[in-house]
Write an enzyme that holds these catalytic residues in place. Structure first.
Site, short mmCIF file in Angstrom:
data_model
loop_
_atom_site.label_atom_id
_atom_site.label_comp_id
_atom_site.label_asym_id
_atom_site.label_seq_id
_atom_site.Cartn_x
_atom_site.Cartn_y
_atom_site.Cartn_z
N SER A 1 -14.13 -7.02 7.00
CA SER A 1 -13.58 -7.77 8.15
C SER A 1 -14.63 -8.48 8.98
CB SER A 1 -12.81 -6.84 9.07
OG SER A 1 -11.61 -6.45 8.47
N LYS B 1 -14.57 -12.14 8.97
CA LYS B 1 -13.58 -12.93 9.72
C LYS B 1 -14.25 -13.76 10.82
CE LYS B 1 -9.92 -9.58 8.92
NZ LYS B 1 -9.28 -8.36 9.47
N TYR C 1 -8.81 -15.36 1.20
CA TYR C 1 -9.01 -14.24 2.13
C TYR C 1 -9.71 -13.06 1.43
CZ TYR C 1 -7.87 -10.33 5.20
OH TYR C 1 -7.96 -9.23 6.01
N TYR D 1 -10.55 -3.43 15.92
CA TYR D 1 -9.19 -2.95 15.69
C TYR D 1 -8.64 -2.38 16.99
CZ TYR D 1 -11.21 -3.31 11.07
OH TYR D 1 -11.86 -3.77 9.97
N VAL E 1 -14.38 -2.23 7.20
CA VAL E 1 -14.12 -0.94 6.57
C VAL E 1 -15.14 -0.56 5.51
CG1 VAL E 1 -11.63 -0.84 7.00
CG2 VAL E 1 -12.48 -1.93 4.92
#
Lengths: 317, 317, 317, 317
Positions: C76, C79, C201, C253, C271
């Site tokens: 992530s 991103k 993605y 998160y 993660v």
């Protein structure tokens, strides 16, 4: 020992044709304000003023009015048929993968599916119907053919079929259902490929019937699970009652309580404008008119059925 | 012209006593695993193994087994009684302030109340019952007395009363209901003071009855709204049916679908361990046993009623 | 006229190497209780005890400890990189399709997406990152190549690449992300095919780096948007600050508040066990250790950064 | 060894008065479209065009414009003050009863409170502030006096006081807050009577200040927890930073991300139209203008602060 005292209305002969005709006229004269479903052209292109009714009794007597021979897309009503087939074959095991509680949720089913960790609330919402499709795919090599065969058998009408152009259109725009299928698969509650499950589901919803065919198809649920004409058991009486119970509590999206309250019969609606309802031990009735209220149920269909059960006094309560 | 063909079970005489006795024994022998509600001492201190049944038919015949004469707190079952009184007096206006849809929500009612902007989903959840209490407070100077009078009248039993120590205990710990009342008031859906509404509500839930009294009180709902003994109309047939419809879809918290599916009769449960169910045109039945399942419904009560409707075949479906 | 009085810690020279070494030892000695992400074999098969740190200052000084040269899946964290590229190209238009508010939701993003009608709360949650991918696909014929080029440019390291086996594994099990993409598309907030968006993605999340590369890649965000080595503006200072603001409020998160509160620097976790954090005008730091806490953030990574910002006193507050 | 390179803007002298004056004029000329809070008459009756600014630096230099000496109700801004007092006294224990995560929820806090089982997401939402009030009530015999004393001390202004008519009006209409308090108590997260907690809470929100007083009161948070004038530690530097972190992520209702993104400073707003923001090691600034945007934050306040931090370049990022 008790002698059962029947309710007054049950001992009367009903002049169904007369009642249907007079209510049909009243509803037809009333304003017809709803909107036709238009998310696919096949649904949007229908003449919005069409209106048909067909009632068939467990004695195989038929009554009808209006456009009762015009076919339409039964859409979500077909979820009861796939459920009946899965229940017949898989028995109580299906309830491990789908619940029997009303969803009672104005938002829509993705939220609840998340809270309930992938177990749809009931088989009448899209998520639940997708799981039922998955169960049938696991059982049959050609589930689409088997399901159609089943529907033709219980209706006694070999001309019933899928509307492939509806199925194709649904597929081309069905992102929400795609999302549901993938979401269910992420919880492990879809065992086959989502592509196959969606294909079967879109075919299921595309089944094309007229009011006579629809009322005839559902008659076994008014007759303890058996076809009253050829006396053939389609479901056990206990299972037929349970499907009726599910239709009653979950058959009208977020308006199930309202329908139960106003009409008082188990039933199921579809965005094509069809509604079918069951009076146990008496009759099955199908009404169709394309304009929908905000909850997605046929305006004239609801209006007709409310007046009809009031006039006949034949609610299950 | 159609001649109605009654379902087979309706023409049989039922040996209710025999059926009750045999099922009672089976259920009594089975393990009884649930937990007694214990959030107030008055509920927690009850003998958990007690178990009673009472059935009364629309012909005023009575059948019973076990601890059917032992009184208990009917709790949420009383919500049907306040609803019946408000419906009788205020008519359809009440539906502007409370809905008829199942809540279908495992979380609980505060969430849904927020989405629905202060309109409770139905009168069987706490929020809805608080609104009904508020409606009655607006109508009467002494709503507690009027409600009790109403209950005594429809039961034909002047000894029925509130359990004031239960009402007091509920009040002392009822922060969640306080929150609901204040929340409803913030949306303008409580017109009187929340203190008065809560006081009435806690009294309502404290009504104390035994199985015989409970079955007798609800008999009018099995008899089209009229007391079958003194032939007195309590509600119009149409309104009685609508209350039955609401019980069916909303009477068992988050387990209404399961009850409809397994038992197939309209009914209402309470955390005191009582359940009452209605077979239209036939009977009212009350079962009581304090141990509850995870959803808050009496374990033995559910077990008994499932077996009973299976044995008698008298589901409404 | 005001003369700015700098905070005491800002005038001190920092012995970063010494501080890193001593905290590294403490954290390494402590129990390491979390769990390695194992939903795909490529993540699960990593040695869970690995632990690396790399810090690079805006003066291009480097400090490191442990397994700082071992590559891992940044997941992530990537991103932020796709966001930076889309922001650079598409400017403020991207904020019409994705928000900047923290999601603050323990359930997960599908629920919120439904309430917010297909507008993801921010570009750090999966739904938001999918929309950013869609925006890039609309801009480039080969978005995967362009993105990789961009990352190699800002890191100054041409060896950085996708891990194709990670991308493949993600794709094979990514039903939740499939559901998100279809759901977004049902709201019209995905313009390209969901298959293409998901493919991009999954490649994005598979980017493989070591701590040195990761710290170097993010250095421009500590330097007002410009690469301090070759003095090249990657983003305007204003846009760089805004990305830092988004990392601060949305980068961890459901633990963004906790990280802001404990560490006090903008950052992003993945993660794969990586965390990168930015001290504006000072440094970029990357920490990696595979064991995750319940919220999905590296246990040792969080522990190290809390101790590090406490020791250096360099929080942005 | 590293020598810290300060960002360019930090070495400039700022002509704050000039910047304030010119931005003040621009914002004042712009349309002022929002709505004044009107749920109680005391808020609704204020002149909506009023507009004031006051900035105080850690060197005790003051700059202002417009209605900076006119008092207003600081409302939710006071939640930072009760938090500071509770944090000072109770230390880290308070985080067992209230979180530090943004609520990120457009619906409102009752929903989230239900999911999080009575633990408010952070102390800036009403539920969290009620818990902080409860903590203070448990510590002091006269919490209202102690809190006021604390505020007077940190502001150095003995004339600051509660506006009792505001407190009374809030109490008379505060059903939603009543609902929150009862709901929290139902989860066991209120230890005192809800009546006492609400009384304290409504007093807290009624604190009356002008922009000068507000900026002065919050100056210690820009100065590592200490009053820069009399060099008195109000909170430890670490705790002051943590309160700043909470303001940044949670200080603007559902617009915290937007404020962080546009303004880039920790701050807090109130429905009275006030906003206070902190630039660590530099200044505290208060802006007030009663018209609010849809999220409940002062339109002119936001506009002014966005322009001000852009002009000065002093974001924390």
């Amino acid at each position: 020992m008790v002698t059962f005292r029947p309710a007054p209305e049950f001992i009367l002969d009903m002049d169904y044709q007369n009642i249907i005709d007079s209510i049909f006229e009243v509803v037809k004269q009333n304003p017809n304000p709803g909107k036709v479903a238009s998310y696919i052209p096949e649904l949007g292109d229908v003449d919005p003023e069409q209106f048909g009714v067909h009632l068939v009794t467990v004695n195989n007597e038929h009554f009808h009015a209006g456009d009762s021979e015009t076919g339409f897309s039964i859409q979500s009503i077909a979820k009861v048929l796939s459920l009946a087939l899965a229940y017949k074959l898989d028995g109580g095991k299906i309830w491990k993968r789908v619940g029997v509680e009303p969803s009672g949720n104005p938002f829509n089913s993705l939220v609840q599916l998340e809270y309930d960790e992938g177990i749809p609330r009931n088989p009448m919402i899209n998520a639940g119907a997708l799981v039922i499709c998955d169960i049938l795919i696991s059982q049959f090599e050609n589930p689409k053919e088997v399901l159609l065969e089943f529907v033709r058998d219980i209706s006694g009408d070999q001309s019933i079929s899928y509307d492939l152009s509806v199925a194709r259109s649904e597929k081309a725009t069905g992102y929400r259902n795609e999302a549901l299928a993938s979401f269910l698969k992420s919880f492990g509650n879809i065992h086959n490929s989502t592509v196959d499950v969606l294909d079967f589901y879109f075919h299921l919803c595309s089944i094309h019937m007229n009011c006579r065919q629809l009322a005839s198809t559902f008659l076994f649920l008014a007759n303890n699970g058996s076809d009253p004409v050829i006396v053939n058991e389609i479901l056990t009486p206990s299972r037929a009652k349970r499907i009726n119970a599910i239709m009653l509590t979950c058959g009208f999206y977020d308006e199930a309580g309202e329908f139960t309250y106003e009409v008082g019969l188990p039933g199921k609606s579809g965005v094509g404008g069809g509604i079918v309802a069951i009076c146990p031990n008496s009759y099955s009735i199908a009404v169709w008119s394309p304009r929908l209220n905000k909850k997605g149920n046929s305006c004239r269909g609801l209006d007709f059925l409310e007046r009809f059960t009031t006039a006949t006094g034949q609610s299950i309560f």
